[in-house]
Design a protein around this motif. Structure first.
Motif, PDB file in Angstrom:
ATOM      1  N   LEU A   1      -7.168 -15.873  58.158  1.00  0.00           N
ATOM      2  CA  LEU A   1      -5.939 -15.920  57.358  1.00  0.00           C
ATOM      3  C   LEU A   1      -5.313 -17.307  57.414  1.00  0.00           C
ATOM      4  O   LEU A   1      -4.832 -17.820  56.399  1.00  0.00           O
ATOM      5  N   GLN A   2      -5.320 -17.914  58.575  1.00  0.00           N
ATOM      6  CA  GLN A   2      -4.758 -19.256  58.724  1.00  0.00           C
ATOM      7  C   GLN A   2      -5.541 -20.263  57.873  1.00  0.00           C
ATOM      8  O   GLN A   2      -4.953 -21.111  57.201  1.00  0.00           O
ATOM      9  N   ALA A   3      -6.855 -20.151  57.889  1.00  0.00           N
ATOM     10  CA  ALA A   3      -7.688 -21.059  57.086  1.00  0.00           C
ATOM     11  C   ALA A   3      -7.437 -20.853  55.594  1.00  0.00           C
ATOM     12  O   ALA A   3      -7.375 -21.830  54.829  1.00  0.00           O
ATOM     13  N   VAL A   4      -7.294 -19.612  55.174  1.00  0.00           N
ATOM     14  CA  VAL A   4      -7.016 -19.320  53.763  1.00  0.00           C
ATOM     15  C   VAL A   4      -5.663 -19.897  53.367  1.00  0.00           C
ATOM     16  O   VAL A   4      -5.528 -20.540  52.314  1.00  0.00           O
ATOM     17  N   ASN A   5      -4.641 -19.690  54.200  1.00  0.00           N
ATOM     18  CA  ASN A   5      -3.311 -20.233  53.919  1.00  0.00           C
ATOM     19  C   ASN A   5      -3.339 -21.754  53.858  1.00  0.00           C
ATOM     20  O   ASN A   5      -2.714 -22.363  52.986  1.00  0.00           O
ATOM     21  N   GLU A   6      -4.039 -22.377  54.782  1.00  0.00           N
ATOM     22  CA  GLU A   6      -4.135 -23.838  54.810  1.00  0.00           C
ATOM     23  C   GLU A   6      -4.782 -24.352  53.522  1.00  0.00           C
ATOM     24  O   GLU A   6      -4.293 -25.292  52.906  1.00  0.00           O
ATOM     25  N   GLY A   7      -5.877 -23.718  53.113  1.00  0.00           N
ATOM     26  CA  GLY A   7      -6.559 -24.127  51.888  1.00  0.00           C
ATOM     27  C   GLY A   7      -5.694 -23.942  50.649  1.00  0.00           C
ATOM     28  O   GLY A   7      -5.633 -24.822  49.781  1.00  0.00           O
ATOM     29  N   ALA A   8      -5.015 -22.810  50.587  1.00  0.00           N
ATOM     30  CA  ALA A   8      -4.128 -22.545  49.445  1.00  0.00           C
ATOM     31  C   ALA A   8      -2.987 -23.553  49.411  1.00  0.00           C
ATOM     32  O   ALA A   8      -2.640 -24.090  48.346  1.00  0.00           O
ATOM     33  N   GLY A   9      -2.407 -23.824  50.566  1.00  0.00           N
ATOM     34  CA  GLY A   9      -1.309 -24.798  50.638  1.00  0.00           C
ATOM     35  C   GLY A   9      -1.758 -26.186  50.211  1.00  0.00           C
ATOM     36  O   GLY A   9      -1.046 -26.884  49.464  1.00  0.00           O
ATOM     37  N   GLN A  10      -2.933 -26.604  50.658  1.00  0.00           N
ATOM     38  CA  GLN A  10      -3.466 -27.919  50.276  1.00  0.00           C
ATOM     39  C   GLN A  10      -3.662 -28.002  48.758  1.00  0.00           C
ATOM     40  O   GLN A  10      -3.322 -29.014  48.141  1.00  0.00           O
ATOM     41  N   ASP A  11      -4.188 -26.939  48.162  1.00  0.00           N
ATOM     42  CA  ASP A  11      -4.380 -26.911  46.709  1.00  0.00           C
ATOM     43  C   ASP A  11      -3.048 -27.022  45.972  1.00  0.00           C
ATOM     44  O   ASP A  11      -2.945 -27.735  44.973  1.00  0.00           O
ATOM     45  N   LEU A  12      -2.030 -26.309  46.460  1.00  0.00           N
ATOM     46  CA  LEU A  12      -0.731 -26.314  45.792  1.00  0.00           C
ATOM     47  C   LEU A  12      -0.001 -27.649  45.958  1.00  0.00           C
ATOM     48  O   LEU A  12       0.811 -28.023  45.105  1.00  0.00           O
ATOM     49  N   MET A  13      -0.283 -28.374  47.025  1.00  0.00           N
ATOM     50  CA  MET A  13       0.366 -29.676  47.244  1.00  0.00           C
ATOM     51  C   MET A  13      -0.315 -30.803  46.470  1.00  0.00           C
ATOM     52  O   MET A  13       0.279 -31.868  46.273  1.00  0.00           O
ATOM     53  N   ARG A  14      -1.540 -30.590  46.034  1.00  0.00           N
ATOM     54  CA  ARG A  14      -2.350 -31.656  45.435  1.00  0.00           C
ATOM     55  C   ARG A  14      -1.635 -32.408  44.306  1.00  0.00           C
ATOM     56  O   ARG A  14      -1.642 -33.649  44.300  1.00  0.00           O
ATOM     57  N   PRO A  15      -0.991 -31.746  43.321  1.00  0.00           N
ATOM     58  CA  PRO A  15      -0.338 -32.506  42.244  1.00  0.00           C
ATOM     59  C   PRO A  15       0.793 -33.409  42.743  1.00  0.00           C
ATOM     60  O   PRO A  15       0.917 -34.551  42.293  1.00  0.00           O
ATOM     61  N   ALA A  16       1.595 -32.926  43.673  1.00  0.00           N
ATOM     62  CA  ALA A  16       2.705 -33.727  44.198  1.00  0.00           C
ATOM     63  C   ALA A  16       2.179 -34.921  44.979  1.00  0.00           C
ATOM     64  O   ALA A  16       2.663 -36.052  44.826  1.00  0.00           O
ATOM     65  N   VAL A  17       1.182 -34.684  45.811  1.00  0.00           N
ATOM     66  CA  VAL A  17       0.589 -35.760  46.601  1.00  0.00           C
ATOM     67  C   VAL A  17      -0.037 -36.803  45.674  1.00  0.00           C
ATOM     68  O   VAL A  17       0.117 -38.012  45.884  1.00  0.00           O
ATOM     69  N   ALA A  18      -0.721 -36.353  44.637  1.00  0.00           N
ATOM     70  CA  ALA A  18      -1.364 -37.276  43.702  1.00  0.00           C
ATOM     71  C   ALA A  18      -0.344 -38.180  43.017  1.00  0.00           C
ATOM     72  O   ALA A  18      -0.576 -39.389  42.866  1.00  0.00           O
ATOM     73  N   LEU A  19       0.785 -37.621  42.601  1.00  0.00           N
ATOM     74  CA  LEU A  19       1.833 -38.428  41.958  1.00  0.00           C
ATOM     75  C   LEU A  19       2.374 -39.488  42.910  1.00  0.00           C
ATOM     76  O   LEU A  19       2.542 -40.652  42.528  1.00  0.00           O
TER      77      LEU A  19
ATOM     78  N   GLY B   1       1.784 -45.456  44.924  1.00  0.00           N
ATOM     79  CA  GLY B   1       1.640 -46.312  46.093  1.00  0.00           C
ATOM     80  C   GLY B   1       2.499 -45.913  47.284  1.00  0.00           C
ATOM     81  O   GLY B   1       2.765 -46.739  48.154  1.00  0.00           O
ATOM     82  N   GLN B   2       2.899 -44.654  47.348  1.00  0.00           N
ATOM     83  CA  GLN B   2       3.766 -44.185  48.425  1.00  0.00           C
ATOM     84  C   GLN B   2       2.965 -43.580  49.574  1.00  0.00           C
ATOM     85  O   GLN B   2       1.937 -42.941  49.346  1.00  0.00           O
ATOM     86  N   ALA B   3       3.471 -43.760  50.793  1.00  0.00           N
ATOM     87  CA  ALA B   3       2.860 -43.146  51.973  1.00  0.00           C
ATOM     88  C   ALA B   3       3.212 -41.660  51.977  1.00  0.00           C
ATOM     89  O   ALA B   3       4.373 -41.289  51.803  1.00  0.00           O
ATOM     90  N   VAL B   4       2.188 -40.817  52.173  1.00  0.00           N
ATOM     91  CA  VAL B   4       2.392 -39.370  52.099  1.00  0.00           C
ATOM     92  C   VAL B   4       1.695 -38.676  53.270  1.00  0.00           C
ATOM     93  O   VAL B   4       0.528 -38.922  53.537  1.00  0.00           O
ATOM     94  N   GLU B   5       2.451 -37.805  53.935  1.00  0.00           N
ATOM     95  CA  GLU B   5       1.886 -36.881  54.914  1.00  0.00           C
ATOM     96  C   GLU B   5       1.938 -35.499  54.281  1.00  0.00           C
ATOM     97  O   GLU B   5       2.726 -35.265  53.360  1.00  0.00           O
ATOM     98  N   GLN B   6       1.120 -34.567  54.797  1.00  0.00           N
ATOM     99  CA  GLN B   6       1.108 -33.208  54.260  1.00  0.00           C
ATOM    100  C   GLN B   6       1.242 -32.207  55.392  1.00  0.00           C
ATOM    101  O   GLN B   6       0.764 -32.448  56.494  1.00  0.00           O
ATOM    102  N   ASP B   7       1.891 -31.070  55.086  1.00  0.00           N
ATOM    103  CA  ASP B   7       2.049 -30.022  56.093  1.00  0.00           C
ATOM    104  C   ASP B   7       2.079 -28.668  55.394  1.00  0.00           C
ATOM    105  O   ASP B   7       2.765 -28.494  54.389  1.00  0.00           O
ATOM    106  N   VAL B   8       1.316 -27.725  55.928  1.00  0.00           N
ATOM    107  CA  VAL B   8       1.312 -26.348  55.428  1.00  0.00           C
ATOM    108  C   VAL B   8       1.774 -25.454  56.569  1.00  0.00           C
ATOM    109  O   VAL B   8       1.320 -25.601  57.706  1.00  0.00           O
ATOM    110  N   ALA B   9       2.686 -24.545  56.266  1.00  0.00           N
ATOM    111  CA  ALA B   9       3.179 -23.599  57.262  1.00  0.00           C
ATOM    112  C   ALA B   9       3.141 -22.202  56.662  1.00  0.00           C
ATOM    113  O   ALA B   9       3.008 -22.037  55.447  1.00  0.00           O
TER     114      ALA B   9
END
Length: 164
Positions: free
Chosen positions: A56-74, A79-87
């Motif tokens: 379940l944790q792996a599934v949540n992590e993968g889903a969270g990463q997918d949902l963050m992708r557009p924001a991180v890409a922008l 040229g901005q420094a970006v960290e990511q976190d899924v909870a």
């Protein structure tokens, strides 16, 4: 340099917060960003089917990463420094935890605009963050299409030289 948390659920509306943050940067703000996604806690059915919390944790992590992708890409394209976190858990509480864990100085998020009755019954992440966050919270609200049409019409009325 400020560190700003931008929660996202992957929606176009959530990207309004990213665009607002980039406007601030374009106007001289020096910042780095933490993009976060909070997944709902697993249902009883999901726990019964998975049998393993790490799955379940792996599934949540993968889903969270997918949902963050557009924001991180922008942010990265700008040229901005970006960290990511899924909870996983209560969104507002997890976002406060993420902000504290990453040492964020502010939070910028978009509002869903669900109205006061629904927010009172169901709760609102932005409303809850405004009350529980230890750092300033900026809520970016989408401009309704009707408001934009009226503003454009008002602008045209004022430019026609006929006065009111």
């Amino acid at each position: 340099m400020l560190k700003i948390l931008i929660p996202t659920d992957g929606s176009e509306q959530a990207l309004l917060a990213v665009h607002h943050a980039l406007e601030l940067v374009n106007n001289g703000l020096q910042a780095s960003f933490v993009v976060a996604n909070v997944q709902d806690t697993a249902t009883l059915y999901e726990m019964m089917v998975a049998h393993d919390p790490s799955v379940l944790q792996a599934v949540n992590e993968g889903a969270g990463q997918d949902l963050m992708r557009p924001a991180v890409a922008l942010l990265e394209a700008a040229g901005q420094a970006v960290e990511q976190d899924v909870a996983t858990g209560d969104a507002a509480q997890m976002l406060v935890d993420i902000a504290e864990r990453h040492g964020c100085d502010a939070i910028i998020l978009s509002a869903r605009g669900t109205g006061s009755l629904r927010a009172a019954v169901m709760g609102s992440v932005s409303h809850e963050l405004l009350h529980s966050s230890p750092v300033p919270v900026t809520v970016v609200k989408a401009v309704e299409a009707a408001e934009v049409d009226q503003d454009e019409q008002d602008g045209q009325d004022g430019q026609d030289g006929q006065g009111d």
